[in-house]
Motif scaffolding. Sequence first.
Motif, short mmCIF file in Angstrom:
data_model
loop_
_atom_site.label_atom_id
_atom_site.label_comp_id
_atom_site.label_asym_id
_atom_site.label_seq_id
_atom_site.Cartn_x
_atom_site.Cartn_y
_atom_site.Cartn_z
N GLN A 198 -43.31 18.24 53.98
CA GLN A 198 -43.25 19.25 55.03
C GLN A 198 -42.28 20.38 54.72
OE1 GLN A 198 -44.93 16.65 58.78
NE2 GLN A 198 -42.79 17.16 58.79
N LYS A 199 -41.41 20.22 53.73
CA LYS A 199 -40.56 21.32 53.28
C LYS A 199 -41.41 22.46 52.72
CE LYS A 199 -36.36 18.69 52.30
NZ LYS A 199 -35.43 18.19 51.23
N ASN A 200 -42.66 22.16 52.36
CA ASN A 200 -43.56 23.17 51.83
C ASN A 200 -44.37 23.88 52.90
OD1 ASN A 200 -43.51 22.82 48.69
ND2 ASN A 200 -43.53 20.74 49.52
N GLY A 201 -44.08 23.60 54.18
CA GLY A 201 -44.85 24.20 55.24
C GLY A 201 -46.22 23.58 55.39
N VAL A 202 -46.37 22.34 54.95
CA VAL A 202 -47.62 21.58 55.06
C VAL A 202 -47.34 20.35 55.90
CG1 VAL A 202 -49.37 20.28 53.79
CG2 VAL A 202 -48.43 22.38 52.81
N ALA A 203 -48.13 20.15 56.94
CA ALA A 203 -47.92 19.03 57.83
C ALA A 203 -48.48 17.74 57.24
CB ALA A 203 -48.57 19.29 59.18
N ALA A 204 -47.71 16.68 57.30
CA ALA A 204 -48.25 15.35 57.06
C ALA A 204 -48.97 14.90 58.32
CB ALA A 204 -47.13 14.37 56.71
N CYS A 205 -50.12 14.27 58.14
CA CYS A 205 -50.87 13.70 59.26
C CYS A 205 -50.97 12.20 59.03
CB CYS A 205 -52.25 14.33 59.37
SG CYS A 205 -53.20 13.78 60.81
N VAL A 206 -50.05 11.45 59.61
CA VAL A 206 -49.95 10.02 59.37
C VAL A 206 -51.17 9.32 59.97
CG1 VAL A 206 -48.44 8.02 59.57
CG2 VAL A 206 -47.46 10.31 59.61
N LYS A 207 -51.72 8.36 59.21
CA LYS A 207 -52.96 7.72 59.66
C LYS A 207 -52.97 6.24 59.29
CE LYS A 207 -55.73 8.97 55.60
NZ LYS A 207 -56.84 9.79 55.09
N HIS A 208 -53.88 5.48 59.86
CA HIS A 208 -54.77 5.75 61.00
C HIS A 208 -54.19 4.98 62.18
CE1 HIS A 208 -57.33 6.10 57.38
NE2 HIS A 208 -57.89 7.10 58.03
N TYR A 209 -53.73 5.69 63.17
CA TYR A 209 -52.94 5.16 64.27
C TYR A 209 -53.86 4.64 65.37
CZ TYR A 209 -49.39 5.22 68.01
OH TYR A 209 -48.53 4.89 69.04
N ALA A 210 -53.92 3.34 65.55
CA ALA A 210 -53.25 2.25 64.84
C ALA A 210 -54.24 1.08 64.77
CB ALA A 210 -51.99 1.79 65.57
N LEU A 211 -53.83 0.05 63.97
CA LEU A 211 -54.56 -1.21 63.86
C LEU A 211 -55.92 -1.03 63.18
CD1 LEU A 211 -53.60 -2.47 67.41
CD2 LEU A 211 -52.68 -3.34 65.26
N ASN A 212 -56.01 -0.05 62.29
CA ASN A 212 -57.21 0.11 61.48
C ASN A 212 -57.07 -0.76 60.24
OD1 ASN A 212 -58.67 2.90 59.59
ND2 ASN A 212 -59.58 0.99 60.27
N ASN A 213 -57.26 -2.05 60.41
CA ASN A 213 -57.01 -3.02 59.35
C ASN A 213 -58.27 -3.58 58.72
OD1 ASN A 213 -54.59 -3.85 61.67
ND2 ASN A 213 -54.04 -2.98 59.70
N GLN A 214 -59.42 -2.99 59.06
CA GLN A 214 -60.67 -3.34 58.40
C GLN A 214 -61.63 -2.17 58.55
OE1 GLN A 214 -61.35 -6.72 61.17
NE2 GLN A 214 -63.42 -5.91 61.45
#
Length: 737
Positions: free
Chosen positions: A175-191
Amino acid sequence: MKLSHAIVSLVLFYNCNAEAGVPAYQDESLPLDVRVEDAISRMTLNEKVAMCHAQGKFSSSGVPRLGIPDLWMSDGPHGVRAEINWNDWSSSNRTNDSITAFPALTALAATWNPELAGMYGNALGEEAVYREKDVMLGPGVNIYRTPMNGRNFEYMGEDPYLASAMVVPYIKEMQKNGVAACVKHYALNNQELWRDHIDVNLSDRALYEIYLPAFKAAIVDGGAWSIMGAYNKVRGQHACHSELLLNDILKKEWNFDGVVITDWGGAHDTREAALNGLDLEMGTYTNGLTIESKVSTDYYYLADPYKELLKTGELPMITLDDKVRRLLRLNFRTAANRGKPYGSIASPEHYAVAELIGNESIVLLKNSPVSKTKKPLLPLKSDSNMRILVVGENAVRDLTAGGGSSELKPKDIVSPLEGLKSMYGDRIEFVEGYRSGASIYGHVEEIPTNVTDSLRTEAIAKAKESDVVIIVGGLNKNHQQDCEAGDRITYGLPFGQPELIEGIAEVNPNVIVVLLSGNAVEMPWIDKIPAIVQGWYLGSMGGKSIANVLSGNVNPSGKLPFSFPERLEDNAAHHYGEMSYPGNSQSQEYLEDIFVGYRWHDTKKIPALFPFGYGLSYTTFEYGKPTVSAKEMSEDGTITITIPVTNTGDVEGKEIVQLYIQDEKSSLPRPLKELKGFKKVNVSPGHTTDVTFTITPDDLKFFDDTKHEWIVESGKFKAIIGASSTDIRSTVQFSYK
């Protein structure tokens, strides 16, 4: 949500005092929330709603009238995906969108090196900003629950502490580069099986102790600017508009100020999406459409249907304003950020990062002496007369292709065969050995039996004439392997590899098996093979890293981020039968509760084939007696433990020292031990390095679901120092009061 009087006053002040023609929202010297409120005060209803849904496959609208740019996204936790068409999934066939393919996130986790995670995030951010991407759809931090999950290779293993420690620097540096991280896959996507509708039911303890901590770390400690909802349901509601996950936990408990983005097609209801915390709907075939048209995004749940319910007052306007505030905040941090760097792509520096991560991720699983020399087979220091046979499709296959949304188009890629040839020259000979077919999304290409038999016969004949055989196999990115939208259907190696391995072992004792995969595999042939290496998916420089480690130019230092069960039924998710995994096609129960991975193997006394945290080296390390600062910890106190680690071998190496905590007596069931710290240290031969851990009361806590809070109880605890979850070197007892 009411706007505070302070922000209102600030907006009015800045509007009155702004230079002529420069509205407050364009002034990057002003506080972010002041700019957001100024922009939202100027927007129409149509402009606000337009921001809340896609306008193309990977783009959502800005506000053209106000000069606020569109948002552009890209798949790829491991690299920036090649460009596709505006409104279909076909390739745009550009010639300027090739990139660096970085190692998969399982490989990053196997380094146990947060510094490398930061380098990874920065390099990927530089490539994303160069490609004019505002949001990178990753990293993934879902917990490795079962080795059958097709997307495990995109995640960071089975332990929430390890995943948390690795994801934070990745996000911060990206994110220091002005690019957003989009954390995934929220949540419990375990299969991946039934992923679009399977309803996951689990205890609050399992949710908070196992499946949420890495997401929380990404948001609270990493400061992620966006997060992607999962496809599955959680306790009856789709995760992309789950009141529990989005409103109660993410936005209230964690104070998330960013944007919740659907997975593509992850929204299912306008009212739930509006009220339960969804901010941006991306997707395909939404609202029952079977063909996408140029205006199909108007029918998205957060498009015209949402606007009509706002106009009639059936949904409150405050829901829209909250979404738009978040979207503007994201936009000003990324697309409208005039101060972000230019970035770079496929540079020597990025290739060096990819190679370094690959070097430190490779795990040496087995390295036994062979009969003639009585020395371990690795490292492979060959003489000029040694004939080395490389066998296996994965030695030449492009493993950045396929796999679903993580597919990549690298500018350069060094295959394992190329890496080995550069190391050993014309001593290398190659035969295919097995074949898997084309990587086709959602489809398996069957290989005729006569082809499989012929390839195996050729490989065995060549192996008989060779001094050393390197079998490069494992899984790949085909459907029902390590691939989105389908789980594995067998725990064993596919494509006839077990028969190939055993056939070669019968004619040549000097066999090295290199497994390229993002998952554990069954190894009924393990006793016949002296050397086994877990090589992961290593991206552009993967062949170099494999050659570096096999030759001994790099001492292997990776350790497993998840357990390898000997049999599938030894895995906790599979122990309880169908309702635990994969469910009955509609719902499932996480019956193992908090006992995931090594927690299960330890507590239930079911040995893993290779335990969590395990990995061999070409040197040896001796752990000395630990010293402890105190034997008792108070509520606001800490305890430090220092362990001397000595390299007792004859080559330089890196060791990962692991700290686990055991609660000797608890009012609720707890695992035998839980990871609460680790440090990777480089030690020269004959030298000693001190490793120090600080234990705080937070490290002793468990989640009490009756009180809905994290608590620590008075009593005795053990600090357990290990080289893996089962290789315990010392134990220190202390008490908490």
